[in-house]
Design an enzyme around this catalytic site. Structure first.
Site, short mmCIF file in Angstrom:
data_model
loop_
_atom_site.label_atom_id
_atom_site.label_comp_id
_atom_site.label_asym_id
_atom_site.label_seq_id
_atom_site.Cartn_x
_atom_site.Cartn_y
_atom_site.Cartn_z
N GLU A 176 24.58 74.60 39.45
CA GLU A 176 24.94 73.18 39.38
C GLU A 176 25.71 72.83 38.10
OE1 GLU A 176 22.13 71.02 42.46
OE2 GLU A 176 21.56 70.72 40.40
N GLU A 194 21.95 75.73 48.54
CA GLU A 194 20.74 74.89 48.45
C GLU A 194 20.88 73.74 49.42
OE1 GLU A 194 19.29 73.44 44.67
OE2 GLU A 194 19.86 75.31 43.69
C1 BGP Z 1 18.95 71.61 42.38
C2 BGP Z 1 18.52 72.72 41.49
C3 BGP Z 1 17.23 73.32 41.84
C4 BGP Z 1 16.30 72.34 42.46
C5 BGP Z 1 16.86 71.44 43.48
C6 BGP Z 1 15.97 70.36 44.03
O1 BGP Z 1 19.54 70.69 41.60
O2 BGP Z 1 19.48 73.73 41.43
O3 BGP Z 1 16.77 74.02 40.72
O4 BGP Z 1 15.07 72.24 42.05
O5 BGP Z 1 18.00 70.83 42.97
O6 BGP Z 1 15.73 69.40 43.06
P1 BGP Z 1 14.28 68.93 42.69
O7 BGP Z 1 13.52 70.15 42.37
O8 BGP Z 1 14.45 68.05 41.54
O9 BGP Z 1 13.78 68.24 43.89
#
Ligand code: BGP
Length: 488
Positions: free
Chosen positions: A201, A384
Site C-alpha cells: 500500500e 487484498e
Molecule cells: C490493508 C493492509 C493490510 C490490512 C488490510 C485491512 O491496508 O495492507 O495490512 O490489514 O488493509 O485493513 P484493516 O486490518 O485495518 O481492516
C-alpha cells in the site's frame, strides 16, 4: 463462467499482524512493535519516551499519523498491549495454518517477510540465518502444498534501528540497506519465488510505523516516498538481473472514488482526488512521475530532493504488474475537506457498509480493474479484498458467516466479469486475512476477515485454536470449480 486454470487463488497476510514471536529467532525490533492496540474510537498509538522520562503516545493509525515529539524515542510501556508481539502466533502455528489454506484448494499464498528477522537492525552486513530458515520453510511448505509463494518484501514497517538512526525512509542510506536485504532474499529464494511485491500500500504509508520518519508533514512524507520509489526500482532491476523470470508489483490501495454528484465541480474534484492517489502507482508502474506531480508538489509546498541519476533509476525499474487492495469505494465533493488528501472520502448513500463503515461496492472492483488495465496495459493482481466483520463463534469455533460469503460472492463475480467479459488480464486474487489476524488500522482482533477462526481476543487472551468457518468450505468449492459455483 470459469476462470482459466492458471488463475491464482489464495489468501494474504502480513508478518506483524499474524506472526508474533517478536523476540524469537534472532528477530530485531520493528517499528510496529511499539504500536498499541486500539479500536474505531480509540486510535492506535506509538508509545514514546523523552530524555526527561516523560512518556506518551502519538496517533499512528495508518495514513493518519501524528509526529513523535522532538527528541522522543519509541518505548514499551507497562500496562499497554502491543499486538505485534504475539499476533495470532503464526510463528508457532505456521504449518497448521498453511495446511488449512491448502485445504481450501488455494494455489497461491501471499505473506510478508519481516525485514528485522533477516537484518535485525537493518545495518548488518550478513543476514540472520534463523530468520531466513523460518521463511525458507514457509516457502518450501507452500510449494509442497501446491501454493505459489507471493512475497511482500516490506509491509508497512522497517527495523527500528533504521528509523531511529536514519529517520527511516527520509534517508538515502535506507535505500542501500533495503537493496542489500532484497539481494539476500533474491539469492536465497529466487529459484522458488516468482511473485514479489516491493512495498505494501505505497499510497497509504505515512509517519513512523511505515516510513520510519519521526515527522509526518508533507515534505518529509513525499521525500520519504521518493526514496521508496527509488528503492523499489533498484530492487526490480536487481531482481531481474538475479532471477530467471521474476514478476514484480507493489501494492496499491485502490478505493474507487466517485463524484458525489454529477455537478461538474464534483467531477473535477474527483479527478483531482484520484491524481493524489495515482501519483504513487503511476510513478512505479511507468518508471517516471506523471506530469501532474508538479502541481501536487507546488500545491503542497513540496521540495523533492532529486539527485543525479534518479530519473534513470526510476526508468530502469518499472513494475511488471499492478497489484491492488480493494475494499470499498468513496465519494468526493468539491467542498469535501478530504478532496486534496490521498486517502479517504465520504460514504455513498446507495451502498451498504461494514460495521467499520467501509462501503460495500462489488461493481467498484470491476470498475477499478478495468481502469488499471486500460491505464497501464500491464497485468493486474488483486492481492487484498475482504470484509472485516464481527463474528460470533459457537463453542466449537464455528461461525455462520453468510455476510462474508455474500461479500465475497459479489466481488468475485465482478472480478470474473472483468476478466471474462471485459478482457482484463488478472493474474490472481488473494483474499485478505484468510485466517483471522490483527487489524492494521485498529489493532483489534474483533475485526475479522478469515475463513479460519482464531480463538483470541483484542488483548491476546484465548486458546489460539484454529477452526473452520462456514465460508471455508464455500470458498474451497469456489476455487475447486474456478469460480463456476458462484453463479449457481
Ligand atoms: C490493508 C493492509 C493490510 C490490512 C488490510 C485491512 O491496508 O495492507 O495490512 O490489514 O488493509 O485493513 P484493516 O486490518 O485495518 O481492516
Amino acid at each position: 463462467m470459469q476462470l482459466p486454470k492458471e488463475f491464482l487463488w489464495g489468501g494474504a497476510t502480513a508478518d506483524f499482524q499474524c506472526e508474533g514471536g517478536f523476540d524469537e529467532g534472532g528477530r530485531g525490533l520493528s517499528t510496529h512493535d511499539f504500536e498499541t492496540d486500539g479500536s474505531q474510537d480509540n486510535p492506535r498509538g506509538i508509545t514514546w519516551r523523552l530524555p526527561d522520562g516523560m512518556t506518551g503516545r502519538a496517533r499512528s493509525s495508518f495514513f493518519f499519523a501524528d509526529p513523535l515529539p522532538e527528541g522522543a524515542e519509541p518505548c514499551l510501556l507497562p500496562g499497554e498491549y502491543y499486538p505485534s508481539h504475539k499476533a495470532v502466533d503464526h510463528y508457532h502455528h505456521w504449518r497448521e495454518d498453511l495446511e488449512l489454506l491448502a485445504g481450501m484448494n488455494m494455489n497461491v499464498y501471499r505473506f510478508s517477510i519481516c525485514w528485522s528477522r533477516i537484518f535485525p537492525t537493518g545495518f548488518e552486513e550478513a543476514p540472520n540465518e534463523e530468520g531466513l530458515a523460518f521463511y525458507g520453510q514457509i516457502i518450501d511448505t507452500c510449494l509442497e502444498l501446491g501454493m505459489e509463494p507471493l512475497v511482500t518484501i516490506c509491509h508497512d514497517e522497517l527495523p527500528l534501528a533504521l528509523a531511529e538512526k536514519l529517520d527511516g525512509w527520509s534517508s538515502r542510506q535506507t535505500i542501500e540497506h533495503f537493496v542489500r536485504y532484497c539481494r539476500v532474499l533474491f539469492e536465497r529464494f529466487g529459484k522458488k519465488v516468482t511473485y514479489w511485491l516491493t512495498f505494501n500500500e505505497i499510497n497509504a504509508v505515512r509517519g513512523y510505523t511505515s516510513c520510519g520518519t519521526h515527522a509526518s508533514d508533507n515534505n518529509t512524507h513525499y521525500n520519504a516516498v521518493h526514496n521508496m520509489f527509488l528503492a523499489s526500482a533498484r530492487a526490480v532491476k536487481l531482481g531481474h538481473q538475479m532471477m530467471e523470470a521474476p514478476l514484480f508489483g507493489t501494492m496499491y490501495a485502490f478505493s474507487a472514488f466517485y463524484p458525489a454528484t454529477c455537478k461538474p465541480e464534483d467531477v473535477f474534484a474527483q479527478m483531482q482526488k484520484r491524481r493524489q492517489s495515482f501519483y504513487y502507482i503511476d510513478t512505479m508502474a511507468r518508471g517516471h512521475y506523471p506530469a501532474f506531480a508538479q502541481e501536487i508538489w507546488r500545491e503542497k509546498g513540496i521540495d523533492v530532493r532529486w539527485e543525479e541519476g534518479d530519473e534513470q533509476t526510476l526508468a530502469e525499474g518499472p513494475l511488471d504488474f499492478v497489484s491492488i487492495s480493494y475494499y470499498r469505494s468513496n465519494t468526493i465533493a468539491a467542498d469535501s475537506p478530504r478532496a486534496k488528501e490521498v486517502m479517504g472520502g465520504e460514504g455513498n448513500p446507495h451502498l451498504p457498509a461494514t460495521p467499520w463503515g467501509w462501503s460495500i461496492d462489488p461493481l467498484g472492483l470491476r470498475y477499478v480493474l478495468n481502469e488499471l488495465a486500460d491505464r497501464y496495459e500491464k497485468p493486474v493482481f488483486v492481492v487484498e479484498n475482504g470484509m472485516g466483520a464481527i463474528d460470533e463463534a459457537d463453542e466449537n469455533g464455528y461461525v455462520e458467516d453468510d455476510y462474508r460469503i455474500e461479500y465475497l460472492r459479489e466481488h468475485l463475480k465482478c472480478l470474473m466479469q472483468a476478466v471474462l467479459e471485459d478482457g482484463v488480464n488478472c493474474l490472481g486474487y488473494t483474499m485478505w486475512g484468510p485466517l483471522d489476524l490483527v487489524s492494521l488500522s485498529t489493532g483489534e482482533m474483533a475485526k475479522r476477515y478469515g475463513f479460519i477462526y482464531v480463538d483470541m481476543d483484542d488483548k491476546g487472551n484465548g486458546t489460539l485454536r484454529r477452526s473452520k468457518k462456514k465460508s471455508y468450505d464455500w470458498m474451497a468449492n469456489v476455487i475447486r470449480t474456478r469460480g463456476a459455483s458462484l453463479w449457481e
